[in-house]
Design a protein around this motif. Structure first.
Motif, PDB file in Angstrom:
ATOM      1  N   ARG A   1      -0.118   6.794  -9.410  1.00  8.50           N
ATOM      2  CA  ARG A   1      -1.507   7.031  -8.948  1.00  8.50           C
ATOM      3  C   ARG A   1      -2.598   6.552  -9.880  1.00  8.50           C
ATOM      4  NH1 ARG A   1      -1.079  12.356  -5.242  1.00  8.50           N
ATOM      5  NH2 ARG A   1      -0.110  11.157  -3.578  1.00  8.50           N
ATOM      6  N   GLN A   2      -2.309   6.592 -11.166  1.00  7.83           N
ATOM      7  CA  GLN A   2      -3.357   6.219 -12.132  1.00  7.83           C
ATOM      8  C   GLN A   2      -3.246   4.757 -12.560  1.00  7.83           C
ATOM      9  OE1 GLN A   2      -5.464   8.646 -12.543  1.00  7.83           O
ATOM     10  NE2 GLN A   2      -4.124  10.141 -11.545  1.00  7.83           N
ATOM     11  N   ALA A   3      -2.248   4.051 -12.031  1.00  7.02           N
ATOM     12  CA  ALA A   3      -2.002   2.694 -12.535  1.00  7.02           C
ATOM     13  C   ALA A   3      -3.178   1.777 -12.241  1.00  7.02           C
ATOM     14  CB  ALA A   3      -0.728   2.130 -11.900  1.00  7.02           C
ATOM     15  N   SER A   4      -3.601   1.025 -13.238  1.00 11.61           N
ATOM     16  CA  SER A   4      -4.665   0.045 -12.993  1.00 11.61           C
ATOM     17  C   SER A   4      -4.179  -1.378 -13.241  1.00 11.61           C
ATOM     18  CB  SER A   4      -5.900   0.367 -13.833  1.00 11.61           C
ATOM     19  OG  SER A   4      -5.525   0.432 -15.183  1.00 11.61           O
ATOM     20  N   CYS A   5      -2.905  -1.516 -13.548  1.00 10.51           N
ATOM     21  CA  CYS A   5      -2.291  -2.843 -13.618  1.00 10.51           C
ATOM     22  C   CYS A   5      -0.778  -2.679 -13.467  1.00 10.51           C
ATOM     23  CB  CYS A   5      -2.630  -3.549 -14.932  1.00 10.51           C
ATOM     24  SG  CYS A   5      -1.912  -2.751 -16.361  1.00 10.51           S
TER      25      CYS A   5
ATOM     26  N   THR B   1      -6.419   0.862  -6.772  1.00  9.03           N
ATOM     27  CA  THR B   1      -5.925  -0.436  -6.340  1.00  9.03           C
ATOM     28  C   THR B   1      -5.939  -1.365  -7.540  1.00  9.03           C
ATOM     29  OG1 THR B   1      -7.467  -0.071  -4.512  1.00  9.03           O
ATOM     30  CG2 THR B   1      -6.222  -2.123  -4.461  1.00  9.03           C
ATOM     31  N   PHE B   2      -4.977  -2.243  -7.641  1.00  5.98           N
ATOM     32  CA  PHE B   2      -5.146  -3.330  -8.605  1.00  5.98           C
ATOM     33  C   PHE B   2      -4.685  -4.635  -8.005  1.00  5.98           C
ATOM     34  CE2 PHE B   2      -1.110  -1.272  -9.746  1.00  5.98           C
ATOM     35  CZ  PHE B   2      -0.234  -2.349  -9.804  1.00  5.98           C
TER      36      PHE B   2
ATOM     37  N   THR C   1       0.829  -1.213   0.000  1.00  5.03           N
ATOM     38  CA  THR C   1       0.000   0.000   0.000  1.00  5.03           C
ATOM     39  C   THR C   1       0.860   1.258   0.000  1.00  5.03           C
ATOM     40  OG1 THR C   1      -0.066  -0.055   2.398  1.00  5.03           O
ATOM     41  CG2 THR C   1      -1.889  -1.139   1.263  1.00  5.03           C
ATOM     42  N   LEU C   2       0.229   2.360  -0.290  1.00  9.50           N
ATOM     43  CA  LEU C   2       0.847   3.689  -0.268  1.00  9.50           C
ATOM     44  C   LEU C   2       2.086   3.792  -1.158  1.00  9.50           C
ATOM     45  CD1 LEU C   2      -0.230   3.356   3.144  1.00  9.50           C
ATOM     46  CD2 LEU C   2      -0.160   5.770   2.583  1.00  9.50           C
ATOM     47  N   LEU C   3       2.080   3.007  -2.223  1.00  9.51           N
ATOM     48  CA  LEU C   3       3.204   3.057  -3.162  1.00  9.51           C
ATOM     49  C   LEU C   3       3.330   4.457  -3.767  1.00  9.51           C
ATOM     50  CD1 LEU C   3       5.422   1.441  -4.652  1.00  9.51           C
ATOM     51  CD2 LEU C   3       3.747   0.918  -6.426  1.00  9.51           C
TER      52      LEU C   3
ATOM     53  N   VAL D   1      -1.843  -4.171  -5.135  1.00 13.17           N
ATOM     54  CA  VAL D   1      -1.059  -2.938  -5.012  1.00 13.17           C
ATOM     55  C   VAL D   1      -2.032  -1.775  -4.852  1.00 13.17           C
ATOM     56  CG1 VAL D   1       0.636  -1.429  -6.136  1.00 13.17           C
ATOM     57  CG2 VAL D   1       0.782  -3.914  -6.466  1.00 13.17           C
ATOM     58  N   SER D   2      -1.741  -0.922  -3.880  1.00 11.40           N
ATOM     59  CA  SER D   2      -2.601   0.228  -3.617  1.00 11.40           C
ATOM     60  C   SER D   2      -1.811   1.508  -3.886  1.00 11.40           C
ATOM     61  CB  SER D   2      -3.074   0.171  -2.162  1.00 11.40           C
ATOM     62  OG  SER D   2      -3.772   1.344  -1.819  1.00 11.40           O
ATOM     63  N   VAL D   3      -2.420   2.394  -4.689  1.00  8.79           N
ATOM     64  CA  VAL D   3      -1.703   3.604  -5.108  1.00  8.79           C
ATOM     65  C   VAL D   3      -2.472   4.880  -4.752  1.00  8.79           C
ATOM     66  CG1 VAL D   3      -0.374   2.457  -6.925  1.00  8.79           C
ATOM     67  CG2 VAL D   3      -2.670   3.306  -7.450  1.00  8.79           C
ATOM     68  N   GLY D   4      -3.337   4.774  -3.772  1.00  7.74           N
ATOM     69  CA  GLY D   4      -4.110   5.922  -3.306  1.00  7.74           C
ATOM     70  C   GLY D   4      -5.164   5.427  -2.344  1.00  7.74           C
TER      71      GLY D   4
END
Ligand code: GDP
Ligand code: IMO
Ligand code: MG
Length: 427
Positions: free
Chosen positions: A381-385, A420-421, A328-330, A411-414
């Motif tokens: 932040r915008q990653a979906s994969c 999250t993906f 998380t919080l990557l 993976v959580s990016v926000g």
């Protein structure tokens, strides 16, 4: 049955609330198994933010059965305030049940927590919510259980047994005025009456669900390094925060539990005192704190921040039997030129590859870092994969997987649900 234990892999606040809420969509039941309102689990849904302390993070779905298990310690006033605040926001809490075996945080537990902490030379930095003293009474067999709280005559007779010794301690050691039986009864009985309809044999409910093949999430509080046995003792909480606590704290046999998802931040934080080898007491630490909004959900205290400690994470992997990791919080690491990961500890001229058991040894350890390229221009932040991530962020993830031997399955990016993906099935 498909179940998953969600456990904090570090010192708490890893994002367990967010991950539980996310996975709860596909679950039938969510069970909190230990801790109390020392926990603060944040769930963000659109523009709404929910901070849950005792109620499982599945509560936002009306059709999921939520359970507060026997391993949790409950402050009735806090639980009722949490229920009221959810109801006021239009959230149904009809699906919540509370174990009659859970212990009650009494007014004297809160007072004792604060007095004991104030008198301690080496502070723990407890949340002051009465957690430690309540678990002490449970183990000393002088605790009060929810099943007793909701029976006025039983509560009175238990208090008649217990209170004189509490008052001797409060008055004799701490010069506190103590508590009158009538006062406690007058405070507790109206609260108990309101809780009573929710109280029952949750062990039966959980095991029925297991027998029916339901999908169950066991939601841990705190983190492995705060576990009473496996954490950085004595700078720990008073419950079994690691995965083993789920069996005990929910009343489900260990033979029924097989998936354990460890939640870990892409860096580390710690609230309260105790050793933290990778702590950054400089501008970098401040930058992480600001970017990650690292202030306690429960107490508002600024969290101590530092680089990811992969040695501690590997230890956590072992103790919990992690079958997967949620990182998380990557996104907080976006913009850094380089990122560091602790891969060993230097102690008295030697390099330790395992986390030492003694807090004072860990306190003297100097981290050995592996420095990896950051992604100063890229954003996660915008990653979906996985492939959407900057290549350096992908390498960071692969490094953690290689070092710990555990796949990063989420993976959580926000903070939002959609930031999250998932890379593999979890539940
Ligand atoms: P918990 O106690 O493990 O449930 O974690 P907390 O809720 O105490 O702290 C985690 C904080 O990070 C909360 O404010 C979350 O909203 C936030 N959060 C969770 N995941 C992410 C993420 O991937 N990125 C960012 N920036 N914030 C996150
Ligand atoms: P969640 O579930 C982070 C810390 C306190 C203190 C120590 C002992 O939100 O991850 P206690 O009041 O439990 O006796 O305090 O444990 N602590 C937490 N730190 N997250 C938590 O919960 C915590 N719950 C307790 O700061 O250092
Ligand atoms: Mg928290």
């Amino acid at each position: 049955m498909s179940s998953v234990i969600i456990v904090g892999a570090q010192w708490g606040d890893e994002g367990k609330g967010k991950i539980t809420d996310l996975l709860a969509r596909d679950a039938d039941m969510v069970v909190r198994y230990q801790g109390g309102n020392n926990a603060g689990h944040t769930v963000v849904v659109g523009s709404d933010t929910f901070k849950l302390h005792l109620i499982p993070s599945g509560i936002l779905y009306a059709d999921k059965q939520c359970i507060i298990g026997n391993g949790v310690v409950i402050d009735p006033e806090v639980l009722l305030a949490e229920l009221d605040s959810l109801r006021a926001r239009g959230i149904s809490v009809d699906n919540l049940r509370i174990s009659e075996r859970a212990h009650v945080i009494m007014p004297y537990h809160r007072v004792l927590d604060q007095l004991e902490e104030a008198s301690r030379e080496a502070k723990i930095g407890t949340t002051g919510r009465g957690i430690g003293p309540c678990y002490v009474d449970k183990v000393a067999r002088t605790g009060i259980r929810i099943g007793e709280l909701v029976e006025p005559e039983l509560l009175k007779s238990r208090l008649q047994e217990i209170l004189p010794a509490k008052n001797r301690l409060l008055r004799g050691v701490y010069q506190h005025e103590g508590f009158a039986l009538e006062h406690i009864l007058n405070t507790c009985l109206p609260l108990a009456e309101r809780l009573k309809p929710l109280v029952g044999d949750t062990t039966a409910l959980v095991n029925q669900a297991v027998a029916q093949g339901a999908k169950i999430i066991f939601e841990g509080a705190q983190g492995t390094l705060l576990d009473i046995d496996h954490g950085t003792y004595p700078f720990v909480t008073s419950s079994s925060a690691s995965s083993g606590g789920a069996a005990i704290g929910a009343g489900v046999p260990v033979t029924k539990l097989n998936n354990v998802l460890g939640v870990a931040k892409a860096y580390c934080t710690r609230v309260g005192e105790g050793p933290f080898p990778t702590e950054l007491k400089d501008a970098l630490g401040e930058r992480i704190r600001e970017r990650g909004r690292e202030f306690g959900t429960t107490t508002g205290r600024p969290r101590r921040c530092g680089w990811l400690d992969a040695v501690a994470l590997k230890y956590s992997t072992e103790v919990n039997g992690l079958t997967g990791l949620a990182l998380t919080l990557l996104d907080v690491l976006d913009g850094f030129e380089t990122v560091k990961i602790c891969v060993g500890y230097k102690y008295k001229g030697k390099v330790l590859e395992r986390m030492p058991a003694q807090a004072h040894v860990l306190g003297e350890c100097i981290p050995v870092y592996r420095e990896l390229p950051g992604w100063p221009e890229g954003s996660t932040r915008q990653a979906s994969c996985f492939d959407d991530l900057p290549v350096q962020a992908q390498d960071y993830i692969k490094f953690i997987e290689d070092f710990t031997g555990v796949p990063i399955v989420l993976v959580s990016v926000g903070p939002a649900r959609n930031q999250t993906f998932q890379r593999a099935p979890i539940l």
